[in-house]
Design a protein around this motif. Sequence first.
Motif, mmCIF file in Angstrom:
data_model
loop_
_atom_site.group_PDB
_atom_site.id
_atom_site.type_symbol
_atom_site.label_atom_id
_atom_site.label_comp_id
_atom_site.label_asym_id
_atom_site.label_seq_id
_atom_site.Cartn_x
_atom_site.Cartn_y
_atom_site.Cartn_z
ATOM 1 N N GLU D 6 77.846 -33.762 32.050
ATOM 2 C CA GLU D 6 78.603 -32.715 32.538
ATOM 3 C C GLU D 6 78.276 -31.570 31.910
ATOM 4 O O GLU D 6 78.749 -31.363 30.651
ATOM 5 N N MET D 7 77.750 -30.250 32.416
ATOM 6 C CA MET D 7 77.380 -29.010 31.656
ATOM 7 C C MET D 7 78.334 -28.048 32.069
ATOM 8 O O MET D 7 77.970 -27.721 33.538
ATOM 9 N N ASP D 8 78.920 -27.028 31.632
ATOM 10 C CA ASP D 8 79.548 -26.077 31.934
ATOM 11 C C ASP D 8 79.023 -24.850 31.240
ATOM 12 O O ASP D 8 78.897 -24.701 29.980
ATOM 13 N N VAL D 9 78.594 -23.904 32.419
ATOM 14 C CA VAL D 9 77.883 -22.734 31.740
ATOM 15 C C VAL D 9 78.813 -21.693 31.274
ATOM 16 O O VAL D 9 79.797 -21.240 32.163
ATOM 17 N N ASN D 10 78.699 -20.856 30.363
ATOM 18 C CA ASN D 10 79.248 -19.619 29.962
ATOM 19 C C ASN D 10 78.588 -18.601 29.922
ATOM 20 O O ASN D 10 78.018 -18.293 28.418
ATOM 21 N N ILE D 11 78.178 -17.838 30.643
ATOM 22 C CA ILE D 11 77.149 -16.514 30.467
ATOM 23 C C ILE D 11 77.866 -15.724 29.383
ATOM 24 O O ILE D 11 79.034 -15.238 29.644
ATOM 25 N N PRO D 12 77.192 -15.341 28.550
ATOM 26 C CA PRO D 12 77.612 -14.183 27.529
ATOM 27 C C PRO D 12 77.898 -13.109 28.400
ATOM 28 O O PRO D 12 77.164 -12.347 29.135
ATOM 29 N N GLU D 13 79.183 -12.315 28.225
ATOM 30 C CA GLU D 13 79.470 -11.270 28.867
ATOM 31 C C GLU D 13 78.502 -10.075 28.594
ATOM 32 O O GLU D 13 78.625 -9.031 29.278
ATOM 33 N N SER D 14 77.867 -10.097 27.411
ATOM 34 C CA SER D 14 77.171 -8.752 26.979
ATOM 35 C C SER D 14 75.789 -8.794 27.671
ATOM 36 O O SER D 14 75.014 -7.847 27.677
ATOM 37 N N TRP D 15 75.265 -9.883 28.499
ATOM 38 C CA TRP D 15 74.044 -9.952 28.965
ATOM 39 C C TRP D 15 73.780 -8.773 30.180
ATOM 40 O O TRP D 15 74.542 -8.771 30.789
ATOM 41 N N SER D 16 72.828 -8.422 30.133
ATOM 42 C CA SER D 16 72.247 -7.342 31.291
ATOM 43 C C SER D 16 72.000 -8.134 32.488
ATOM 44 O O SER D 16 71.525 -9.570 32.260
ATOM 45 N N GLU D 17 72.057 -7.794 33.694
ATOM 46 C CA GLU D 17 71.433 -8.488 34.740
ATOM 47 C C GLU D 17 70.088 -8.938 34.660
ATOM 48 O O GLU D 17 69.800 -10.203 35.018
ATOM 49 N N ASP D 18 69.193 -8.213 34.226
ATOM 50 C CA ASP D 18 67.737 -8.532 33.932
ATOM 51 C C ASP D 18 67.915 -9.816 33.006
ATOM 52 O O ASP D 18 67.113 -10.633 33.407
ATOM 53 N N LYS D 19 68.434 -9.747 32.072
ATOM 54 C CA LYS D 19 68.387 -10.772 31.060
ATOM 55 C C LYS D 19 68.908 -12.190 31.578
ATOM 56 O O LYS D 19 68.359 -13.241 31.562
ATOM 57 N N LEU D 20 70.200 -12.105 32.314
ATOM 58 C CA LEU D 20 70.603 -13.171 33.033
ATOM 59 C C LEU D 20 69.585 -13.701 34.167
ATOM 60 O O LEU D 20 69.335 -14.821 34.181
ATOM 61 N N ALA D 21 68.952 -12.960 34.780
ATOM 62 C CA ALA D 21 68.155 -13.433 36.013
ATOM 63 C C ALA D 21 66.826 -13.992 35.362
ATOM 64 O O ALA D 21 66.484 -15.203 35.719
ATOM 65 N N ASP D 22 66.493 -13.622 34.003
ATOM 66 C CA ASP D 22 65.405 -14.156 33.410
ATOM 67 C C ASP D 22 65.842 -15.558 32.838
ATOM 68 O O ASP D 22 65.039 -16.519 33.032
ATOM 69 N N TYR D 23 66.996 -15.606 32.193
ATOM 70 C CA TYR D 23 67.490 -17.091 31.742
ATOM 71 C C TYR D 23 67.587 -18.156 33.171
ATOM 72 O O TYR D 23 67.128 -19.189 32.957
ATOM 73 N N ILE D 24 68.244 -17.526 34.275
ATOM 74 C CA ILE D 24 68.289 -18.496 35.379
ATOM 75 C C ILE D 24 67.061 -18.871 35.863
ATOM 76 O O ILE D 24 66.677 -20.013 36.531
ATOM 77 N N LYS D 25 65.865 -18.160 35.921
ATOM 78 C CA LYS D 25 64.705 -18.418 36.205
ATOM 79 C C LYS D 25 64.062 -19.665 35.350
ATOM 80 O O LYS D 25 63.288 -20.415 35.721
ATOM 81 N N ARG D 26 64.227 -19.516 34.193
ATOM 82 C CA ARG D 26 63.572 -20.312 33.192
ATOM 83 C C ARG D 26 64.352 -21.464 33.120
ATOM 84 O O ARG D 26 63.896 -22.679 33.155
ATOM 85 N N GLU D 27 65.689 -21.595 33.404
ATOM 86 C CA GLU D 27 66.657 -22.698 33.617
ATOM 87 C C GLU D 27 66.004 -23.644 34.605
ATOM 88 O O GLU D 27 65.725 -24.538 34.407
ATOM 89 N N GLN D 28 65.889 -22.741 35.871
ATOM 90 C CA GLN D 28 65.399 -23.701 37.047
ATOM 91 C C GLN D 28 64.117 -24.230 36.618
ATOM 92 O O GLN D 28 63.692 -25.366 37.030
ATOM 93 N N GLU D 29 63.027 -23.540 36.068
ATOM 94 C CA GLU D 29 61.788 -24.264 35.925
ATOM 95 C C GLU D 29 61.893 -25.209 34.852
ATOM 96 O O GLU D 29 61.253 -26.352 35.051
ATOM 97 N N THR D 30 62.518 -25.109 33.794
ATOM 98 C CA THR D 30 63.014 -26.294 33.047
ATOM 99 C C THR D 30 63.513 -27.465 33.598
ATOM 100 O O THR D 30 63.199 -28.857 33.442
ATOM 101 N N SER D 31 64.549 -27.346 34.280
ATOM 102 C CA SER D 31 65.069 -28.479 34.858
ATOM 103 C C SER D 31 64.328 -29.212 35.995
ATOM 104 O O SER D 31 64.437 -30.354 36.041
ATOM 105 N N GLN D 32 63.628 -28.492 36.810
ATOM 106 C CA GLN D 32 62.739 -28.739 37.775
ATOM 107 C C GLN D 32 61.609 -29.603 37.227
ATOM 108 O O GLN D 32 61.280 -30.804 37.611
ATOM 109 N N LYS D 33 61.258 -29.024 35.907
ATOM 110 C CA LYS D 33 59.922 -29.974 35.339
ATOM 111 C C LYS D 33 60.604 -31.511 34.785
ATOM 112 O O LYS D 33 59.949 -32.656 34.974
ATOM 113 N N TRP D 34 61.934 -31.392 34.376
ATOM 114 C CA TRP D 34 62.271 -32.814 33.941
ATOM 115 C C TRP D 34 62.712 -33.489 35.405
ATOM 116 O O TRP D 34 62.605 -34.974 35.155
ATOM 117 N N GLN D 35 63.025 -32.773 36.272
ATOM 118 C CA GLN D 35 63.378 -33.862 37.649
ATOM 119 C C GLN D 35 62.080 -34.272 38.074
ATOM 120 O O GLN D 35 61.844 -35.482 38.522
#
Lengths: 96, 96, 96, 96, 96, 96, 96, 96, 96, 96
Positions: D6-35
Amino acid sequence: MIYVVEMDVNIPESWSEDKLADYIKREQETSQKWQKSGKWVYLWRVAGKYSNISVIDAESPDELHQIISSLPLFPYMNIKVTSVCKHPNAIRETMI
Amino acid sequence: MIYVVEMDVNIPESWSEDKLADYIKREQETSQKWQKSGKWVYLWRVAGKYSNISVIDAESPDELHQIISSLPLFPYMNIKVTSVCKHPNAIRETMI
Amino acid sequence: MIYVVEMDVNIPESWSEDKLADYIKREQETSQKWQKSGKWVYLWRVAGKYSNISVIDAESPDELHQIISSLPLFPYMNIKVTSVCKHPNAIRETMI
Amino acid sequence: MIYVVEMDVNIPESWSEDKLADYIKREQETSQKWQKSGKWVYLWRVAGKYSNISVIDAESPDELHQIISSLPLFPYMNIKVTSVCKHPNAIRETMI
Amino acid sequence: MIYVVEMDVNIPESWSEDKLADYIKREQETSQKWQKSGKWVYLWRVAGKYSNISVIDAESPDELHQIISSLPLFPYMNIKVTSVCKHPNAIRETMI
Amino acid sequence: MIYVVEMDVNIPESWSEDKLADYIKREQETSQKWQKSGKWVYLWRVAGKYSNISVIDAESPDELHQIISSLPLFPYMNIKVTSVCKHPNAIRETMI
Amino acid sequence: MIYVVEMDVNIPESWSEDKLADYIKREQETSQKWQKSGKWVYLWRVAGKYSNISVIDAESPDELHQIISSLPLFPYMNIKVTSVCKHPNAIRETMI
Amino acid sequence: MIYVVEMDVNIPESWSEDKLADYIKREQETSQKWQKSGKWVYLWRVAGKYSNISVIDAESPDELHQIISSLPLFPYMNIKVTSVCKHPNAIRETMI
Amino acid sequence: MIYVVEMDVNIPESWSEDKLADYIKREQETSQKWQKSGKWVYLWRVAGKYSNISVIDAESPDELHQIISSLPLFPYMNIKVTSVCKHPNAIRETMI
Amino acid sequence: MIYVVEMDVNIPESWSEDKLADYIKREQETSQKWQKSGKWVYLWRVAGKYSNISVIDAESPDELHQIISSLPLFPYMNIKVTSVCKHPNAIRETMI
């Protein structure tokens, strides 16, 4: 199906008052849109806390997630979801 | 005023099946009496647990206590009481 | 819809070995009946604990409650229910 | 061997929307590679929360750690790992 | 693979001294059998508590469960299992 | 004397990647210095988490504190210390 | 070395008054024996609770365990052990 | 000095109704004796729970303990004691 | 009267090393002033943690608060206060 | 009706001393306004902590929320609200 949802809001301390006001305005618009749809049945303030208890009537867990995650403050809330069903002692024919 | 109450039942392991059946029957009678009075507005089963979430509309904290403590299983329940009030984003004029 | 359910069993200390054996036998029969129906998809033992994690595919919260509460050991378990839905990053078309 | 994570995500409040979008995109790529590799068997969203429950089939605890720690959001998640094994009441021959 | 296991013992209050002595004797025999096999690598008493911390080297989660659940006091223990793996800063080539 | 220590690392979100890399390098140097001394006996990664479980053989509580507090990430860790001693059922003559 | 130990007593509800009185008498004898030895330095009652906070000066974790586990009520207590050492701001040359 | 004390009562399940009635009667006598003395200033029921919140004005921690431990149900209560003092924003000259 | 106080320090991550050094120096001065007064009887480091356990002999809860709140790091500490009194089994005539 | 409210203050670490002083001044003004109205009956400092316990006599849960949420530090406090009512053993005719 009915979900009882408790949401505790944690406003990031770094936010300016303008940013906060903008979020609060959009939060209101989003929650009222769902209330008008009939899916967000009750929205109550927990007395003395920056929290609410809501009763949401969603068609599926996916719709419940769609509703809650559409809130602008979603990433800044601790959320407890409880799925409820018919109680054998309930005299009411329907859930709501 | 509205209270959201969560009750988790812990049946004593030493009870005979007859004793338990008697308690469950009296529990039902008491909760239904309060539901018929209109004060116990919702009684929902928490899906998958020996717990309920209830919405109770009491005139005072004293009446809330009278209602809950009249349940035969009252001494064998863990109970969480949340007092709720009007939410600024609620579109409903009344609490219920 | 899919629920992930964690059940921790607490056998009453006063039970005789015969009573316990009877419960365990009936527990097995009930859980296997639901597994055969296809609704109880996975039943895993938590390694090193008297607990299980289960994946249950129920039609409604009411059915989920019917399944779990039909277990003879239901009154002696601590149960955590998590309702899950489609993850945006999931590549699988279906939940199971 | 199977792990329920079980993974609970806590996005740092200081992140810009661009930084967050970049993380979310890479998160998707990584998790789909393992799937796609077959090791990340299920990825479910917890309904109403910024959390997921995953079922991961890893060859060893080291591989499990390799998979989870490769996620870009790994340092910003609270993670609960449960190692599961065969349940004596399971009718399924295999774990998955 | 290595598991760090913490076991807290809760002796039922209703047990006679004879019954307790019998359990303690069999507990010792079982834990020593697994220690002699080399699988139960360390068995330490938590100073000041009726608890132990153990390091167990099992071939699989199933074997770990077999070892722990073979203890006569297994149903009367709270157990925490942590699966560990190679740390990048460790200078030791092997886990043990 | 033997301590089992669990350390959970919480990297401050404001750190740059350079600052983090510097800390991680110095963390490695410090922990390896203590491992080479023989006092930090085991350093294991908790599978799937940014945590470690360590077994430290210190001459005194003061030395234990000296070892742990010399880690550069010490102010950013949640730390649980358990002091262990000889278990009556242990077959090993020594603690390690 | 110094340990701060908090002990919460949970008297089994099934005990007769005679049995309880016998335990309390033996508990007093044991704790006073250790106090007279100089190892159990302070024994304080937590105001308003059936608990004590003690300061114990033991030669080793093994001796600490010997002291605490010699108490007749040991199996019926929740115990928290904290190992303390020299504080850099302390002006006292010795620990006690 | 003022203490805010919360007491949660856990009636042993094995008690007969007569035994319970006797305890409740003696509990009332004891608490009213202390209320009449002026030391037990407020005794409030927590709405919906078998708990009370009390405000006790004791001369010392020893007297506080004497008051609370004189209650017949003392061994069957979970008790939380909070010592309070003058708040810089309080407009009241005295504590009570 | 005697209080056992546990203080866990959480240094804000945004502080510069200079700011931190200044706080630590003033923290030392303040705690040593109270130690010299005889009111702060013991100041111990919790082995392996950024925490202390202290024994404070204050004339009143107000003085206790004055002592603790005079520490520069007071706003950045989690603090647990336990009020203790004479234990019936203590052989020492005085509390300290 | 009477509420016992515990408020724990968490000052954001990023605040300047001026900003903090301004908040503290306005916090005092607001709490004293409510105390003068007679609704905020008691305001006590928890000895040794940045917390208060308050007794508030509000006409409704809505008024309770109005009082607490008017505090400038409201968004930076953890708040626990307990609704209390008449205790059958209380000798006082009124709640306050």
